[in-house]
Motif scaffolding. Structure first.
Motif, PDB file in Angstrom:
ATOM      1  N   HIS A  68       0.843  -1.205   0.000  1.00 48.08           N
ATOM      2  CA  HIS A  68       0.000   0.000   0.000  1.00 48.08           C
ATOM      3  C   HIS A  68       0.874   1.248   0.000  1.00 48.08           C
ATOM      4  O   HIS A  68       2.095   1.153   0.067  1.00 48.08           O
ATOM      5  N   ASP A  72       5.603   4.599   5.408  1.00 52.88           N
ATOM      6  CA  ASP A  72       6.484   3.601   6.034  1.00 52.88           C
ATOM      7  C   ASP A  72       6.614   2.326   5.187  1.00 52.88           C
ATOM      8  O   ASP A  72       7.326   1.403   5.560  1.00 52.88           O
ATOM      9  N   HIS A  73       5.941   2.314   4.033  1.00 55.94           N
ATOM     10  CA  HIS A  73       6.023   1.140   3.147  1.00 55.94           C
ATOM     11  C   HIS A  73       6.601   1.462   1.768  1.00 55.94           C
ATOM     12  O   HIS A  73       6.847   0.557   0.986  1.00 55.94           O
ATOM     13  N   ASP A 185      -0.283  -4.204   6.074  1.00 53.42           N
ATOM     14  CA  ASP A 185      -0.907  -3.798   7.342  1.00 53.42           C
ATOM     15  C   ASP A 185      -2.358  -4.258   7.426  1.00 53.42           C
ATOM     16  O   ASP A 185      -3.125  -3.751   8.244  1.00 53.42           O
ATOM     17  N   HIS A 233       4.101  -4.999  10.399  1.00 50.62           N
ATOM     18  CA  HIS A 233       4.563  -4.612  11.742  1.00 50.62           C
ATOM     19  C   HIS A 233       4.282  -5.768  12.707  1.00 50.62           C
ATOM     20  O   HIS A 233       3.308  -6.500  12.517  1.00 50.62           O
TER      21      HIS A 233
HETATM   22 ZN    ZN Z   1       2.521   0.437   8.085  1.00 46.58          ZN
END
Ligand code: ZN
Length: 319
Positions: A68, A72-73, A185, A233
């Motif tokens: 996505h 953070d990805h 996620d 995560h």
């Molecule tokens: Zn994330």
């Protein structure tokens, strides 16, 4: 082609409250990086060091596949010089390109929405949030797009499942031979994933209902006999259905709480948010608003509440 592919997990730091993020190096016909951490020198240095422990260097990575569009990805996508491709849902592309027109559209959408929700100007912090957040995102463009049922390029055993909710662009990848899932996620073991408000793809369309979508996407993966989940995560885990049922129960309890708040009198999403998250709403405003609106969308879809419009604001009332 062996059915079981080697999957190496690499954990990278992020400046976000969520903490570390995992990326995965998958060896199939191609050497693929699943997700790309945040765009910091610290994350990049750690990535190179850990990649070396697994016997690779950055130039060996042939392609990146993203679950996505969140920063953070997608952070390190532009640091690989011998990359042949970046693949993801087509909604990721605009977040990699980030042209001015899209950013303007994004901010305009939230300005209008927050006004309708009765949110005072001092909480209209999305502009600042977007700017600081995007500092950690990488820049680029997709080479190809992925949709429901596609095989991953270079990994024919892995199929794409569209799992919107946490992000409109969210995809999960499932290997039916090994019953493994690369879940981004979509489901995390240690925390529940937040369905987040986003503008519709095209201006003028109805906005997506992220919590309603999220529930559908969770139900969808209950149909698969998953034995191992590699998440974005937290710990890798094996048991999915019990976890999801627990998450449904918690969410429905929270929806009941929202319903009781509305039973007292019709209220704006902002007023409801303050009562639902009295301690957190100021420090985590956008997150708590997304959660509140998610529950309102859910109750509305269930036919338990309805919207009333008055003086340019939306109020929710028992239907
Ligand atoms: Zn994330």
């Amino acid at each position: 082609m062996p059915v079981k592919e080697k999957i190496d997990q690499i954990t990278l730091p992020t400046p976000y409250a969520v903490g570390d993020v995992h990326v995965y190096v998958v060896k199939g016909e191609a050497l693929t990086l699943i997700d790309a951490g945040v765009n910091t020198d610290e994350a990049w240095d750690i990535f190179i060091a850990k990649l070396k422990e697994h016997g690779y260097q950055p130039g060996d990575i042939e392609q990146i596949i993203l679950t996505h569009h969140h920063p953070d990805h997608i952070g390190l996508v532009d640091r690989f010089d011998r990359l042949k491709g970046i693949y993801a849902h087509d909604r990721v592309d605009r977040w990699l390109r980030r042209d001015q027109e899209f950013l303007r559209y994004y901010l305009e959408f939230f300005r209008g929405l927050y006004r309708e929700f009765g949110i005072p100007e001092k909480y209209h912090s999305f502009e600042k949030t977007a700017k600081t957040t995007l500092r950690f995102a990488g820049k680029g463009a997709l080479t190809g797009t992925l949709k429901e049922g596609d095989s991953l390029p270079g990994h024919p055993n892995w199929k794409v499942l569209e799992t919107p909710g946490h992000a409109q662009s969210h995809l999960s990848f499932y290997n039916k031979h090994t019953k493994e899932m690369l879940a981004g996620d979509h489901v995390l073991y240690h925390i529940s994933s937040n369905p987040l408000l986003e503008p519709p793809v095209n201006q003028g369309e109805m906005r997506p209902k992220p919590l309603v979508q999220y529930r559908e996407s969770m139900k969808k993966i209950l149909n698969y006999p998953i034995q191992k989940v590699y998440p974005g995560h937290g710990p890798i885990f094996n048991e999915v259905s019990e976890l999801i049922r627990g998450r449904f129960k918690k969410q429905e309890e929270r929806a009941d709480k929202v319903f009781r708040i509305i039973q007292e009198k019709p209220q704006t999403p902002f007023e409801i948010c303050k009562q639902l998250f009295p301690k957190q709403y100021q420090s985590q405003f956008d997150l708590t608003m997304s959660e509140t609106v998610g529950q309102l969308d859910y109750l509305e879809t269930e036919g338990r509440v309805k919207q009333l419009k008055e003086g340019g604001h939306i109020f929710y009332a028992v239907s």
